[in-house]
Design an enzyme around this catalytic site. Structure first.
Site, mmCIF file in Angstrom:
data_model
loop_
_atom_site.group_PDB
_atom_site.id
_atom_site.type_symbol
_atom_site.label_atom_id
_atom_site.label_comp_id
_atom_site.label_asym_id
_atom_site.label_seq_id
_atom_site.Cartn_x
_atom_site.Cartn_y
_atom_site.Cartn_z
ATOM 1 N N ARG A 167 0.849 -1.197 0.000
ATOM 2 C CA ARG A 167 0.000 0.000 0.000
ATOM 3 C C ARG A 167 0.884 1.246 0.000
ATOM 4 O O ARG A 167 0.645 2.200 -0.706
ATOM 5 C CB ARG A 167 -0.932 -0.006 1.204
ATOM 6 C CG ARG A 167 -2.247 -0.747 0.984
ATOM 7 C CD ARG A 167 -2.082 -2.193 0.531
ATOM 8 N NE ARG A 167 -3.348 -2.885 0.404
ATOM 9 C CZ ARG A 167 -3.922 -3.584 1.377
ATOM 10 N NH1 ARG A 167 -3.305 -3.732 2.550
ATOM 11 N NH2 ARG A 167 -5.080 -4.174 1.175
ATOM 12 N N ASP A 196 0.024 -6.288 -3.766
ATOM 13 C CA ASP A 196 -1.388 -6.033 -3.429
ATOM 14 C C ASP A 196 -2.047 -5.265 -4.568
ATOM 15 O O ASP A 196 -1.411 -4.979 -5.591
ATOM 16 C CB ASP A 196 -1.514 -5.283 -2.085
ATOM 17 C CG ASP A 196 -2.743 -5.761 -1.311
ATOM 18 O OD1 ASP A 196 -3.857 -5.688 -1.859
ATOM 19 O OD2 ASP A 196 -2.589 -6.217 -0.158
ATOM 20 N N HIS A 266 -6.525 -9.584 -4.238
ATOM 21 C CA HIS A 266 -5.519 -8.541 -4.007
ATOM 22 C C HIS A 266 -4.451 -8.554 -5.097
ATOM 23 O O HIS A 266 -3.256 -8.418 -4.814
ATOM 24 C CB HIS A 266 -4.877 -8.708 -2.619
ATOM 25 C CG HIS A 266 -5.792 -8.338 -1.485
ATOM 26 N ND1 HIS A 266 -6.081 -7.031 -1.150
ATOM 27 C CD2 HIS A 266 -6.502 -9.108 -0.617
ATOM 28 C CE1 HIS A 266 -6.927 -7.013 -0.113
ATOM 29 N NE2 HIS A 266 -7.208 -8.263 0.226
ATOM 30 N N ASP A 329 -6.681 -14.188 1.266
ATOM 31 C CA ASP A 329 -7.763 -13.432 1.918
ATOM 32 C C ASP A 329 -8.598 -12.683 0.896
ATOM 33 O O ASP A 329 -8.144 -12.406 -0.214
ATOM 34 C CB ASP A 329 -7.170 -12.417 2.910
ATOM 35 C CG ASP A 329 -6.220 -11.441 2.214
ATOM 36 O OD1 ASP A 329 -5.379 -11.901 1.413
ATOM 37 O OD2 ASP A 329 -6.324 -10.222 2.455
ATOM 38 N N GLU A 330 -9.793 -12.359 1.304
ATOM 39 C CA GLU A 330 -10.648 -11.393 0.621
ATOM 40 C C GLU A 330 -10.657 -11.572 -0.901
ATOM 41 O O GLU A 330 -10.369 -10.632 -1.639
ATOM 42 C CB GLU A 330 -10.205 -9.965 0.996
ATOM 43 C CG GLU A 330 -10.309 -9.726 2.485
ATOM 44 C CD GLU A 330 -9.813 -8.344 2.927
ATOM 45 O OE1 GLU A 330 -10.375 -7.827 3.911
ATOM 46 O OE2 GLU A 330 -8.869 -7.805 2.315
ATOM 47 N N TYR A 420 -3.910 -5.850 15.376
ATOM 48 C CA TYR A 420 -3.832 -5.029 14.172
ATOM 49 C C TYR A 420 -3.310 -3.652 14.558
ATOM 50 O O TYR A 420 -4.037 -2.812 15.082
ATOM 51 C CB TYR A 420 -5.194 -5.006 13.439
ATOM 52 C CG TYR A 420 -5.229 -6.084 12.383
ATOM 53 C CD1 TYR A 420 -4.622 -7.310 12.645
ATOM 54 C CD2 TYR A 420 -5.797 -5.889 11.126
ATOM 55 C CE1 TYR A 420 -4.588 -8.313 11.683
ATOM 56 C CE2 TYR A 420 -5.774 -6.891 10.160
ATOM 57 C CZ TYR A 420 -5.164 -8.098 10.445
ATOM 58 O OH TYR A 420 -5.123 -9.077 9.505
ATOM 59 N N ASP A 422 -2.461 -1.333 12.698
ATOM 60 C CA ASP A 422 -2.920 -0.210 11.876
ATOM 61 C C ASP A 422 -4.117 0.465 12.547
ATOM 62 O O ASP A 422 -4.499 1.574 12.176
ATOM 63 C CB ASP A 422 -3.269 -0.645 10.440
ATOM 64 C CG ASP A 422 -4.242 -1.817 10.339
ATOM 65 O OD1 ASP A 422 -4.315 -2.634 11.293
ATOM 66 O OD2 ASP A 422 -4.942 -1.918 9.306
ATOM 67 N N TRP A 471 -0.779 -2.985 8.453
ATOM 68 C CA TRP A 471 -1.263 -2.648 7.114
ATOM 69 C C TRP A 471 -1.097 -1.148 6.941
ATOM 70 O O TRP A 471 -1.309 -0.381 7.897
ATOM 71 C CB TRP A 471 -2.724 -3.061 6.964
ATOM 72 C CG TRP A 471 -2.911 -4.530 7.184
ATOM 73 C CD1 TRP A 471 -3.375 -5.151 8.303
ATOM 74 C CD2 TRP A 471 -2.593 -5.575 6.257
ATOM 75 N NE1 TRP A 471 -3.360 -6.517 8.126
ATOM 76 C CE2 TRP A 471 -2.889 -6.800 6.880
ATOM 77 C CE3 TRP A 471 -2.072 -5.598 4.946
ATOM 78 C CZ2 TRP A 471 -2.697 -8.033 6.252
ATOM 79 C CZ3 TRP A 471 -1.889 -6.826 4.329
ATOM 80 C CH2 TRP A 471 -2.203 -8.020 4.969
ATOM 81 N N GLU A 473 -2.441 1.181 4.514
ATOM 82 C CA GLU A 473 -3.286 2.050 3.683
ATOM 83 C C GLU A 473 -3.166 3.505 4.124
ATOM 84 O O GLU A 473 -3.070 4.410 3.301
ATOM 85 C CB GLU A 473 -4.762 1.630 3.797
ATOM 86 C CG GLU A 473 -5.110 0.314 3.110
ATOM 87 C CD GLU A 473 -5.100 -0.864 4.066
ATOM 88 O OE1 GLU A 473 -4.320 -0.849 5.048
ATOM 89 O OE2 GLU A 473 -5.870 -1.821 3.839
HETATM 90 C C1 TNX Z 1 -7.777 -6.835 5.986
HETATM 91 S S1 TNX Z 1 -5.894 -8.912 7.102
HETATM 92 C C2 TNX Z 1 -6.852 -7.248 5.058
HETATM 93 C C3 TNX Z 1 -5.872 -6.272 4.507
HETATM 94 C C4 TNX Z 1 -6.180 -4.878 4.970
HETATM 95 C C5 TNX Z 1 -6.524 -4.904 6.443
HETATM 96 C C6 TNX Z 1 -6.745 -3.546 7.024
HETATM 97 C C7 TNX Z 1 -6.089 -9.383 5.693
HETATM 98 C C8 TNX Z 1 -5.703 -10.724 5.468
HETATM 99 N N1 TNX Z 1 -6.624 -8.561 4.765
HETATM 100 O O1 TNX Z 1 -5.846 -6.362 3.106
HETATM 101 O O2 TNX Z 1 -5.075 -4.089 4.721
HETATM 102 O O3 TNX Z 1 -7.687 -5.673 6.635
HETATM 103 O O4 TNX Z 1 -6.830 -3.600 8.413
#
Ligand code: TNX
Length: 527
Positions: A167, A196, A266, A329-330, A420, A422, A471, A473
């Site tokens: 980021r 990312d 990502h 993730d995500e 976390y 951040d 993280w 951002e």
């Molecule tokens: C979730 S933790 C994410 C990150 C983000 C973060 C912000 C994770 C595996 N994925 O991509 O930066 O939250 O807190």
């Protein structure tokens, strides 16, 4: 009252018309050692004529001796000398195979000398960290070390700290400064997040567009993801040679660098560079805002698998770590649901849109395993049938980790509820920088119990470690990186290393001494 020997030193210094000063060390360090026994003996005295000897262990022990002399000089101004042989007024570092545990050490101080012994140079390194954290942090000519015996070893074998350099990217010199912090906190893993949606940050020779196109975004959103942009291109990456330099720098400090190549989500950095890797074929843009994006790798395209394997080949060549983090993730399923290639692949293998990701992860894992390495994935990879040999990083609280351990996976606890960094340290912004949100005060970090009672006793050994994540951002500057991790890293270190019963006021009193050491190096520390 001064002991006679100290008085003599002082008098001698005064007689030579030197500005004599003297200060005592204090073993109330972070993380708290397993046992600290004060002895009745007189103290040991460190002056510029004290020597450091390392009689066994070769180059690594010489490097350890160098670390110790540098640390003492940085904190107190006293520059001790390395010596081939042990002598009077000596700090001896040595390998003692009778000590069990490869990270355990024993530190003993008596009038006659100081010894730091361990079964491995790594163990000696942690003894050195304890000694340096015991030192005064003022310029002196003489340090008195009260007689003591410290026997110590860590609770967890995996003690990690993460940094998101995707980021926002940070200079190599800062990455080293960050690794220095890990060493100071007895940590042994640096989890380096280098790809990312907002930028691909590691050179891959076979795919030059990854860094040519994928490492630049045209601009960056301002503040809390509100549609206002700074209009300034942002980018950069680490060459393979630079990454190797980080691996070596960390290894000298007994820290393993685990790279993370986040897949199949990502991935906008890679998709911008190679649009054929996506379901729609693009065009794609490197993200200029934060969040979760629908465009991910196309799991129906065989080229995606060979791309990932090729990237991992170069990554495994740069990073010798046993573990490679493959993210996971995500990753939204929307594109796969609409993509004819993904649906054909799912049909062919009797999968569903929802189990395509676990097919992908298992296949990537098999590849990584075939090279003698193991994967770590974020807890989302548990959302489908996944091989037990995959290690799970539990970030959405600790319950995914409990579930993973119950299924027989190894687990690293990194719950966003506690770790976390951040997130805010205060309730809301409170005069500090604008951040992503959340609230993780120091005491909350300290309070984490990484092995909750509801894990069956026979599965507890699956919780191999603990890590905090940063993280970035909202963190564009190195001074804010430092502010976010300090002093929360101290509380994390205590969770990772110390087996003793928790005592927050006691921790705080030890932390106030550690803050002085942070000050020596000019770290930006939250109050
Ligand atoms: C979730 S933790 C994410 C990150 C983000 C973060 C912000 C994770 C595996 N994925 O991509 O930066 O939250 O807190």
């Amino acid at each position: 009252m001064f002991k006679k020997s100290i008085l003599m030193t002082l008098l001698a210094a005064i007689a030579c018309n030197v500005n004599a000063s003297i200060s005592s060390s204090n073993y109330n360090v972070v993380p708290k050692p397993l046992s600290v026994t004060e002895d009745k003996d007189q103290p040991f005295i460190i002056t510029a004529s004290t020597t450091v000897s390392c009689m066994s262990g070769g180059e690594e022990m010489k490097r350890n001796a160098q670390f110790l002399t540098d640390y003492v000089a940085e904190a107190t101004g006293i520059r001790m000398q390395a010596a081939e042989k042990a002598s009077k007024q000596c700090i001896r570092l040595f390998i003692n195979n009778k000590i069990t545990g490869k990270e355990a050490y024993r530190l003993s101080v008596s009038k006659k000398g100081v010894t730091i012994e361990a079964a491995t140079p790594r163990g000696v390194f942690y003894g050195i960290q304890t000694l340096r954290k015991s030192l005064p942090t003022v310029k002196v000519d003489t340090i008195t070390l009260p007689a003591v015996t410290i026997a110590d070893e860590p609770r967890f074998s995996y003690r990690g700290m993460h940094l998101d350099c995707a980021r926002h990217i940070f200079p190599l010199s800062f990455v080293k400064r960050y690794i220095d912090l890990l060493a100071m906190h007895n940590m042994n893993v640096f989890h380096w997040h280098i790809t990312d949606d907002q930028g691909w940050r590691i050179e891959i020779k076979k795919y030059p567009e990854l860094t040519k196109k994928g490492s630049w975004r045209p601009e960056t959103v301002i503040g809390n993801n509100f549609p206002l942009f700074d209009g300034t291109p942002y980018g950069g990456f680490y060459t393979q040679e630079e990454a190797r330099e980080i691996v070596r720098y960390a290894a000298d400090r007994y820290i393993t660098v685990i790279p993370e190549i986040d897949m199949p989500g990502h991935m906008l950095g890679a998709l911008k560079a190679y649009p054929d890797l996506g379901c729609t074929g693009g065009p794609y843009e490197v993200a200029t805002t934060w969040g979760v994006f629908a465009d991910v790798l196309c799991l129906g395209n065989e080229n995606v698998y060979s791309f990932c394997q090729d990237v991992l080949d170069e990554i495994m060549d740069i990073f010798p770590a046993n573990y490679i983090h493959i993210g996971g993730d995500e990753a939204p399923r929307d594109r796969w649901a609409e993509c004819s290639k993904c649906q054909a692949k799912a049909h062919e293998l009797s999968l569903t849109t929802n189990t395509l990701q676990s097919y992908f992860t298992n296949r990537i894992e098999k590849y990584v395993n075939s090279k003698g390495r193991r994967i770590i994935g974020w807890d989302e990879i548990l959302e489908g049938p996944i091989n037990k040999s995959a290690t799970i990083m539990s970030w959405r609280g600790i319950s995914p980790g409990v579930e993973a351990a119950s299924k027989g996976h190894d687990v690293i606890m990194t719950p966003n509820s506690h770790l976390y960094f951040d997130y805010y340290q205060t309730e809301g912004r409170n005069g500090g920088p604008i951040l992503i949100g959340g609230y993780v005060p120091l005491e909350k970090v300290y309070s984490l119990n990484p092995i909750p009672d509801d894990i069956p006793a026979d599965l507890r050994s699956h919780i191999i470690g603990v890590q905090a994540n940063l993280w970035t951002e909202y963190i564009a500057y190195t001074s804010i990186v430092e502010y976010q991790v300090l002093p929360r890293m101290a509380a994390l270190a205590e969770v990772q290393w110390t087996s003793a019963t928790k005592d927050y006021p006691d921790f705080l009193s030890r932390l106030s001494r550690l803050r002085e050491l942070y000050g020596i190096y000019g770290y930006n520390v939250a109050k």
